[in-house]
Design a protein around this motif. Sequence first.
Motif, PDB file in Angstrom:
ATOM      1  N   MET A  41     -32.604   0.075 -43.407  1.00 47.22           N
ATOM      2  CA  MET A  41     -32.209   1.070 -44.397  1.00 47.22           C
ATOM      3  C   MET A  41     -33.413   1.925 -44.768  1.00 47.22           C
ATOM      4  O   MET A  41     -34.497   1.376 -44.997  1.00 47.22           O
ATOM      5  N   VAL A  51     -23.575  -1.578 -50.338  1.00 44.80           N
ATOM      6  CA  VAL A  51     -23.347  -2.931 -50.859  1.00 44.80           C
ATOM      7  C   VAL A  51     -22.862  -3.850 -49.739  1.00 44.80           C
ATOM      8  O   VAL A  51     -23.297  -5.004 -49.619  1.00 44.80           O
ATOM      9  N   ALA A  52     -21.959  -3.328 -48.914  1.00 43.90           N
ATOM     10  CA  ALA A  52     -21.466  -4.122 -47.786  1.00 43.90           C
ATOM     11  C   ALA A  52     -22.622  -4.477 -46.846  1.00 43.90           C
ATOM     12  O   ALA A  52     -22.678  -5.582 -46.300  1.00 43.90           O
ATOM     13  N   PHE A 109     -25.746  -4.827 -47.740  1.00 45.61           N
ATOM     14  CA  PHE A 109     -26.544  -5.865 -48.421  1.00 45.61           C
ATOM     15  C   PHE A 109     -25.915  -7.241 -48.236  1.00 45.61           C
ATOM     16  O   PHE A 109     -26.613  -8.242 -48.106  1.00 45.61           O
ATOM     17  N   ALA A 110     -24.586  -7.266 -48.256  1.00 50.15           N
ATOM     18  CA  ALA A 110     -23.892  -8.554 -48.127  1.00 50.15           C
ATOM     19  C   ALA A 110     -24.146  -9.177 -46.757  1.00 50.15           C
ATOM     20  O   ALA A 110     -24.064 -10.406 -46.608  1.00 50.15           O
ATOM     21  N   GLU A 111     -24.463  -8.348 -45.782  1.00 44.88           N
ATOM     22  CA  GLU A 111     -24.671  -8.866 -44.427  1.00 44.88           C
ATOM     23  C   GLU A 111     -26.140  -8.998 -44.038  1.00 44.88           C
ATOM     24  O   GLU A 111     -26.494  -9.843 -43.227  1.00 44.88           O
ATOM     25  N   ALA A 117     -29.786  -9.884 -44.852  1.00 39.83           N
ATOM     26  CA  ALA A 117     -30.608 -10.638 -45.810  1.00 39.83           C
ATOM     27  C   ALA A 117     -31.887  -9.892 -46.164  1.00 39.83           C
ATOM     28  O   ALA A 117     -32.326  -9.889 -47.321  1.00 39.83           O
ATOM     29  N   ALA A 118     -32.488  -9.236 -45.186  1.00 39.12           N
ATOM     30  CA  ALA A 118     -33.762  -8.558 -45.428  1.00 39.12           C
ATOM     31  C   ALA A 118     -33.586  -7.414 -46.428  1.00 39.12           C
ATOM     32  O   ALA A 118     -34.356  -7.283 -47.385  1.00 39.12           O
ATOM     33  N   ARG A 131     -31.123  -7.059 -48.487  1.00 37.80           N
ATOM     34  CA  ARG A 131     -30.689  -7.615 -49.767  1.00 37.80           C
ATOM     35  C   ARG A 131     -31.894  -8.098 -50.572  1.00 37.80           C
ATOM     36  O   ARG A 131     -31.999  -7.861 -51.766  1.00 37.80           O
ATOM     37  N   GLN A 132     -32.803  -8.767 -49.889  1.00 34.83           N
ATOM     38  CA  GLN A 132     -33.979  -9.272 -50.594  1.00 34.83           C
ATOM     39  C   GLN A 132     -34.880  -8.128 -51.062  1.00 34.83           C
ATOM     40  O   GLN A 132     -35.487  -8.208 -52.128  1.00 34.83           O
ATOM     41  N   GLU A 133     -34.925  -7.072 -50.281  1.00 32.97           N
ATOM     42  CA  GLU A 133     -35.708  -5.920 -50.723  1.00 32.97           C
ATOM     43  C   GLU A 133     -35.079  -5.297 -51.960  1.00 32.97           C
ATOM     44  O   GLU A 133     -35.772  -4.928 -52.908  1.00 32.97           O
ATOM     45  N   MET A 134     -33.758  -5.199 -51.944  1.00 32.86           N
ATOM     46  CA  MET A 134     -33.063  -4.620 -53.092  1.00 32.86           C
ATOM     47  C   MET A 134     -33.310  -5.450 -54.349  1.00 32.86           C
ATOM     48  O   MET A 134     -33.629  -4.909 -55.420  1.00 32.86           O
ATOM     49  N   THR A 135     -33.195  -6.779 -54.235  1.00 35.55           N
ATOM     50  CA  THR A 135     -33.400  -7.612 -55.422  1.00 35.55           C
ATOM     51  C   THR A 135     -34.852  -7.522 -55.909  1.00 35.55           C
ATOM     52  O   THR A 135     -35.107  -7.484 -57.108  1.00 35.55           O
ATOM     53  N   ALA A 136     -35.772  -7.473 -54.960  1.00 32.63           N
ATOM     54  CA  ALA A 136     -37.180  -7.343 -55.345  1.00 32.63           C
ATOM     55  C   ALA A 136     -37.430  -6.011 -56.043  1.00 32.63           C
ATOM     56  O   ALA A 136     -38.176  -5.933 -57.029  1.00 32.63           O
ATOM     57  N   MET A 137     -36.785  -4.973 -55.535  1.00 33.84           N
ATOM     58  CA  MET A 137     -36.957  -3.650 -56.157  1.00 33.84           C
ATOM     59  C   MET A 137     -36.390  -3.624 -57.572  1.00 33.84           C
ATOM     60  O   MET A 137     -36.993  -3.051 -58.479  1.00 33.84           O
TER      61      MET A 137
END
Lengths: 246, 187
Positions: free
Chosen positions: B1, B23-24, B26-28, B30-31, B33-39
């Motif tokens: 992304m 969002v879809a 992110f659900a698939e 992991a990398a 998704r983890q960047e998003m949560t860290a951000m």
Amino acid sequence: MSRTFQDAGALGATIVTAAPMEERPKGSPPSQLGVVLTSDDAEARDAAWRSLIADHSRLLMHVARSVAAEHDGTMDAYAFVLEQLRSDDFRVLRHFSSVGTGTFTTWLTVVARRMCVDFYRSRYGRSRAQDNNRPSAEARRDARRRLADLTAAGVDITPLLRSDDSDPEEKLREAELLTILQSVMVDLKPSDRLLLKLRFEDGLTAQEIATALEWPTQFHVFRRLNALYDTLRQRLRSRGVENHLP
Amino acid sequence: MTPERLAAFLDHQLSPAAEEEVVAHFAECAACRQEMTAMRQLLKGREKRIPWYIVTPMLVALAASIAFLMVPRVGRVDSESPSSIRSGAITSTDQVQPITMVSPTDDAMLDARHAMFAWRSIGAHATYLLTVQDSTGSALWSSTTEDTIVTLPDSVRLTAGAYYWSVAARLADARSAKTGVRRFLAR
């Protein structure tokens, strides 16, 4: 050799800003950015660059600190980010557009964090925690516990918590159950799938999930998860799954 | 992304369809998704930090408040009860010897041509400020002196009516005291 404040300063940056960020409409790009990217006057560009970094050095330090473990590492990562932002005639900065890229601050945070992560990995290698392709025995055990939580609340999960030396037949059952679970999850909304992944795959706490999804409190997370459990159990039962041992 | 797309997602600048697509993803992934949560953690942590230009005045105000509470209160009269002011009671600070108003006494009648004011000394090298006010509270005359007796000069003419007088004092070590306001009548 570690880079220092002086090295960073040599890159044309002011390390610590003494003034708040310039007042401008929320979300609009900083005025210095245009000068940095378009001005033909080298002196004006340098001045604009220094000003731009002065305004954002606090943010960049915050990002570097979040990735690096200690002070020297933070400063090295900070200097690396400045170097990367300036390199190749500000190539990275040219990717920013005021339309469809978020605010400049958020965009810069994303970019700077990626640079810091790259820097950290190049120096120290990829950490085990970051390597998602190497699940530990503990992680597998947790996954089994979560699976039991999902499919059969109140059922004795002791068999699932046994260590890796469980018999192959049980492993096969678990694999089958996981396959069914994944197939019912496909029908969920993306936001619900994301929630389940955050909770059960990434192992985030409810508070961390609330932050990630910008939900007001962790109780919103719990409520949504409970609703999802019910949905999943119903779907699993419709597939003939009554407990964690199909 | 791309960073641009992630930043747009974090800032809620994507269309609903594009947001659902992200969002879809992110659900698939992991990398991502983890960047998003860290951000999100990063941005939230940054929001929590109070800028220095807010913290600094707050700290200064706090220090001033502490200093105000610690330092002896000098020359304050606002805590005096009205009755003490009315009666010419004495306000002293930091254990300075009180100023005792001697003459004229409360509501005493004075000869306008020979008005004289007297009070007791509060110590050597004290400087006094005598103030005479008319009935509206306007300062009619004031004088700085090291003496404890002052006579109203001829240049100040009192007409018949009510007046007020008070004395403030400052010692050599900068401690101070002041009296309340006492009324007298001129004829």
